[in-house]
Design a protein around this motif. Structure first.
Motif, PDB file in Angstrom:
ATOM      1  N   LEU A 179     -12.397  -4.168 -14.158  1.00 28.36           N
ATOM      2  CA  LEU A 179     -11.201  -3.625 -12.869  1.00 28.36           C
ATOM      3  C   LEU A 179     -10.996  -4.467 -11.784  1.00 28.36           C
ATOM      4  O   LEU A 179     -10.117  -4.633 -11.270  1.00 28.36           O
ATOM      5  CB  LEU A 179     -11.909  -2.134 -12.240  1.00 28.36           C
ATOM      6  N   ALA A 180     -12.226  -5.261 -11.339  1.00 25.30           N
ATOM      7  CA  ALA A 180     -12.240  -6.029 -10.222  1.00 25.30           C
ATOM      8  C   ALA A 180     -11.383  -7.091 -10.594  1.00 25.30           C
ATOM      9  O   ALA A 180     -10.392  -7.581  -9.718  1.00 25.30           O
ATOM     10  CB  ALA A 180     -13.541  -6.610  -9.862  1.00 25.30           C
ATOM     11  N   ALA A 181     -11.213  -7.771 -11.911  1.00 28.46           N
ATOM     12  CA  ALA A 181     -10.435  -8.726 -12.432  1.00 28.46           C
ATOM     13  C   ALA A 181      -9.126  -8.335 -12.352  1.00 28.46           C
ATOM     14  O   ALA A 181      -8.117  -9.030 -12.052  1.00 28.46           O
ATOM     15  CB  ALA A 181     -10.771  -9.295 -13.543  1.00 28.46           C
ATOM     16  N   ALA A 182      -8.767  -7.090 -12.847  1.00 27.40           N
ATOM     17  CA  ALA A 182      -7.448  -6.358 -12.984  1.00 27.40           C
ATOM     18  C   ALA A 182      -6.919  -6.390 -11.604  1.00 27.40           C
ATOM     19  O   ALA A 182      -5.712  -6.372 -11.532  1.00 27.40           O
ATOM     20  CB  ALA A 182      -7.527  -5.343 -13.899  1.00 27.40           C
ATOM     21  N   ALA A 183      -7.671  -6.037 -10.504  1.00 30.75           N
ATOM     22  CA  ALA A 183      -7.246  -5.971  -9.268  1.00 30.75           C
ATOM     23  C   ALA A 183      -6.692  -6.883  -8.643  1.00 30.75           C
ATOM     24  O   ALA A 183      -5.696  -6.815  -7.762  1.00 30.75           O
ATOM     25  CB  ALA A 183      -8.405  -5.302  -8.300  1.00 30.75           C
ATOM     26  N   VAL A 184      -6.854  -7.969  -9.114  1.00 26.68           N
ATOM     27  CA  VAL A 184      -6.590  -9.470  -8.513  1.00 26.68           C
ATOM     28  C   VAL A 184      -5.106  -9.319  -8.891  1.00 26.68           C
ATOM     29  O   VAL A 184      -4.006  -9.695  -8.182  1.00 26.68           O
ATOM     30  CB  VAL A 184      -7.409 -10.624  -9.081  1.00 26.68           C
ATOM     31  N   ASP A 185      -4.681  -9.423 -10.166  1.00 24.56           N
ATOM     32  CA  ASP A 185      -3.349  -9.431 -10.796  1.00 24.56           C
ATOM     33  C   ASP A 185      -2.550  -8.299 -10.025  1.00 24.56           C
ATOM     34  O   ASP A 185      -1.381  -8.331  -9.742  1.00 24.56           O
ATOM     35  CB  ASP A 185      -3.556  -9.377 -12.201  1.00 24.56           C
ATOM     36  N   PHE A 186      -3.066  -6.852 -10.037  1.00 19.18           N
ATOM     37  CA  PHE A 186      -2.372  -5.922  -9.615  1.00 19.18           C
ATOM     38  C   PHE A 186      -1.749  -6.246  -8.241  1.00 19.18           C
ATOM     39  O   PHE A 186      -0.671  -5.902  -7.710  1.00 19.18           O
ATOM     40  CB  PHE A 186      -3.356  -4.831  -9.555  1.00 19.18           C
ATOM     41  N   ALA A 187      -2.707  -6.667  -7.525  1.00 21.47           N
ATOM     42  CA  ALA A 187      -2.224  -7.024  -5.758  1.00 21.47           C
ATOM     43  C   ALA A 187      -1.528  -8.083  -5.880  1.00 21.47           C
ATOM     44  O   ALA A 187      -0.114  -8.203  -4.974  1.00 21.47           O
ATOM     45  CB  ALA A 187      -3.375  -7.190  -5.326  1.00 21.47           C
ATOM     46  N   ARG A 188      -1.606  -9.328  -6.361  1.00 19.77           N
ATOM     47  CA  ARG A 188      -0.592 -10.269  -6.616  1.00 19.77           C
ATOM     48  C   ARG A 188       0.457 -10.047  -6.931  1.00 19.77           C
ATOM     49  O   ARG A 188       1.611 -10.525  -6.469  1.00 19.77           O
ATOM     50  CB  ARG A 188      -1.245 -11.471  -7.551  1.00 19.77           C
ATOM     51  N   ASP A 236      -7.955 -15.263  -2.111  1.00 24.17           N
ATOM     52  CA  ASP A 236      -6.715 -15.791  -1.374  1.00 24.17           C
ATOM     53  C   ASP A 236      -5.531 -16.277  -2.440  1.00 24.17           C
ATOM     54  O   ASP A 236      -6.064 -17.072  -3.051  1.00 24.17           O
ATOM     55  CB  ASP A 236      -6.885 -16.783  -0.382  1.00 24.17           C
ATOM     56  N   PHE A 237      -4.300 -15.606  -2.394  1.00 22.17           N
ATOM     57  CA  PHE A 237      -3.258 -16.248  -3.299  1.00 22.17           C
ATOM     58  C   PHE A 237      -2.632 -17.347  -2.724  1.00 22.17           C
ATOM     59  O   PHE A 237      -1.919 -18.023  -3.426  1.00 22.17           O
ATOM     60  CB  PHE A 237      -2.387 -15.206  -3.721  1.00 22.17           C
ATOM     61  N   GLN A 238      -2.728 -17.469  -1.407  1.00 19.50           N
ATOM     62  CA  GLN A 238      -2.124 -18.687  -0.731  1.00 19.50           C
ATOM     63  C   GLN A 238      -2.954 -19.221   0.093  1.00 19.50           C
ATOM     64  O   GLN A 238      -3.994 -18.321   0.645  1.00 19.50           O
ATOM     65  CB  GLN A 238      -0.828 -18.124   0.095  1.00 19.50           C
ATOM     66  N   PRO A 239      -3.122 -20.265   0.595  1.00 21.48           N
ATOM     67  CA  PRO A 239      -3.903 -21.093   1.446  1.00 21.48           C
ATOM     68  C   PRO A 239      -3.941 -20.510   2.704  1.00 21.48           C
ATOM     69  O   PRO A 239      -2.897 -20.243   3.433  1.00 21.48           O
ATOM     70  CB  PRO A 239      -3.347 -22.634   1.519  1.00 21.48           C
ATOM     71  N   ARG A 240      -5.070 -20.122   3.137  1.00 21.01           N
ATOM     72  CA  ARG A 240      -5.377 -19.588   4.473  1.00 21.01           C
ATOM     73  C   ARG A 240      -5.061 -20.667   5.727  1.00 21.01           C
ATOM     74  O   ARG A 240      -5.378 -21.745   5.606  1.00 21.01           O
ATOM     75  CB  ARG A 240      -6.625 -19.030   4.721  1.00 21.01           C
ATOM     76  N   ARG A 241      -4.139 -20.060   6.528  1.00 17.91           N
ATOM     77  CA  ARG A 241      -3.871 -20.901   7.794  1.00 17.91           C
ATOM     78  C   ARG A 241      -4.894 -20.909   8.556  1.00 17.91           C
ATOM     79  O   ARG A 241      -5.756 -19.893   9.050  1.00 17.91           O
ATOM     80  CB  ARG A 241      -2.443 -20.123   8.440  1.00 17.91           C
ATOM     81  N   ALA A 242      -4.970 -22.258   8.996  1.00 14.14           N
ATOM     82  CA  ALA A 242      -6.240 -22.277  10.219  1.00 14.14           C
ATOM     83  C   ALA A 242      -5.837 -21.873  11.539  1.00 14.14           C
ATOM     84  O   ALA A 242      -4.617 -21.868  11.917  1.00 14.14           O
ATOM     85  CB  ALA A 242      -6.592 -24.043  10.338  1.00 14.14           C
ATOM     86  N   ALA A 278       1.152  -9.220  -2.570  1.00 13.43           N
ATOM     87  CA  ALA A 278      -0.239  -9.477  -1.485  1.00 13.43           C
ATOM     88  C   ALA A 278      -0.432 -11.101  -1.650  1.00 13.43           C
ATOM     89  O   ALA A 278      -0.082 -11.673  -2.306  1.00 13.43           O
ATOM     90  CB  ALA A 278      -1.384  -8.779  -2.350  1.00 13.43           C
ATOM     91  N   ARG A 279      -0.763 -11.115  -0.227  1.00 21.83           N
ATOM     92  CA  ARG A 279      -1.114 -12.584  -0.003  1.00 21.83           C
ATOM     93  C   ARG A 279      -2.655 -12.957  -0.080  1.00 21.83           C
ATOM     94  O   ARG A 279      -3.238 -14.015  -0.346  1.00 21.83           O
ATOM     95  CB  ARG A 279      -1.060 -12.771   1.475  1.00 21.83           C
ATOM     96  N   ALA A 280      -3.298 -11.932  -0.211  1.00 21.95           N
ATOM     97  CA  ALA A 280      -4.804 -11.733  -0.458  1.00 21.95           C
ATOM     98  C   ALA A 280      -5.429 -10.570  -0.638  1.00 21.95           C
ATOM     99  O   ALA A 280      -4.608  -9.517  -0.589  1.00 21.95           O
ATOM    100  CB  ALA A 280      -5.708 -12.483   0.523  1.00 21.95           C
ATOM    101  N   VAL A 281      -6.426 -10.492  -1.679  1.00 29.01           N
ATOM    102  CA  VAL A 281      -7.109  -9.079  -1.547  1.00 29.01           C
ATOM    103  C   VAL A 281      -8.451  -9.250  -1.556  1.00 29.01           C
ATOM    104  O   VAL A 281      -9.290 -10.370  -1.922  1.00 29.01           O
ATOM    105  CB  VAL A 281      -6.946  -8.495  -3.083  1.00 29.01           C
ATOM    106  N   GLU A 282      -9.189  -8.359  -0.912  1.00 31.31           N
ATOM    107  CA  GLU A 282     -10.761  -8.443  -0.467  1.00 31.31           C
ATOM    108  C   GLU A 282     -11.409  -7.054  -0.753  1.00 31.31           C
ATOM    109  O   GLU A 282     -10.955  -6.200  -1.106  1.00 31.31           O
ATOM    110  CB  GLU A 282     -10.913  -8.777   1.023  1.00 31.31           C
ATOM    111  N   GLY A 283     -12.584  -7.232  -0.804  1.00 31.83           N
ATOM    112  CA  GLY A 283     -13.515  -6.095  -1.078  1.00 31.83           C
ATOM    113  C   GLY A 283     -14.898  -6.220  -0.334  1.00 31.83           C
ATOM    114  O   GLY A 283     -15.102  -7.331   0.418  1.00 31.83           O
ATOM    115  N   TYR A 284     -15.604  -5.368  -0.104  1.00 32.18           N
ATOM    116  CA  TYR A 284     -16.865  -5.154   0.698  1.00 32.18           C
ATOM    117  C   TYR A 284     -18.107  -4.366   0.180  1.00 32.18           C
ATOM    118  O   TYR A 284     -18.514  -3.554   0.439  1.00 32.18           O
ATOM    119  CB  TYR A 284     -16.366  -4.045   1.732  1.00 32.18           C
TER     120      TYR A 284
END
Length: 218
Positions: free
Chosen positions: A143-152, A206-212, A156-162
């Motif tokens: 499920l966690a792996a599939a969530a990456v593709d689902f959000a992208r 992160d699907f795109q490089p994070r901006r500093a 989504a620019r990024a997906v996170e969990g806690y």
């Protein structure tokens, strides 16, 4: 998102967006007793006042409306359903982070971070449910792996969990692990962002490089 299929030992795990699953299958995962059945994944989407006022029937109604189960042509849904050898086995909630109003004041989410809580470009995986009889068989990892593709695939620019930090040999109840374990997210390619408490960690893909963050001139 295309349906995804993987292997957990000799078992085949398939993950589909919840709108492509039946309502009966999703409720089989949640069961009829216990925290999952009572919550219906409404805790993170409710204010404390809303939560206290909700009946279980209202949470079930909301979950059905949000997931759009049995509606494969629906343009939106709120999570993923996993099948193990064709049997409904697990669920995870994944939506834009801004949807989860309970996260807005969460120390776990925001400690040491300076981001816009209203940013719809960051999605969040907030909850896992694994059906009794299907645990420790790779369902949460799939499920966690599939969530990456689902959000992208939904922009989504990024997906996170806690998730929780688990220690070898230390028992943690399944009720506590509804947020997932650190290892599940790490295996899916998430990187650690912060450790706001001794037992909790923020993991992010992160699907795109994070901006500093620009440095202010003094």
């Amino acid at each position: 998102m295309a349906d995804t299929t993987g292997k957990a030992g000799d078992a085949a795990i398939t993950v589909v967006p919840a709108n492509k699953a039946s309502w009966e299958d999703l409720q089989a995962v949640f069961g009829t007793r216990g925290s999952a059945a009572e919550c219906q994944c409404q805790w993170f989407q409710s204010t404390p006042a809303e939560w206290r006022a909700q009946s279980v029937e209202e949470r079930i109604r909301r979950q059905r409306e949000e997931t759009r189960c049995d509606r494969p042509r629906a343009r939106t849904t709120s999570g993923l359903v996993a099948y193990l050898d064709g049997e409904p086995a697990g669920w995870c909630a994944v939506q834009p982070r801004s949807v989860y109003v309970h996260l807005l004041g969460s120390r776990v989410v925001w400690a040491g971070r300076d981001e816009d809580p209203a940013d719809d470009g960051v999605w969040a995986v907030t909850c896992f449910v694994t059906r009794v009889g299907f645990r420790r068989r790779g369902v949460s990892g799939a499920l966690a792996a599939a969530a990456v593709d689902f959000a992208r695939e939904r922009g989504a620019r990024a997906v996170e969990g806690y998730p929780m930090i688990t220690a070898p040999g230390k028992t943690i109840t399944w009720g506590e692990l509804y947020v997932g374990s650190r290892s599940v997210f790490a295996d899916a390619g998430f990187a650690e962002v912060s450790r706001p408490t001794r037992r909790r960690v923020v993991m992010r893909f992160d699907f795109q490089p994070r901006r500093a963050t620009p440095q202010r001139r003094r």
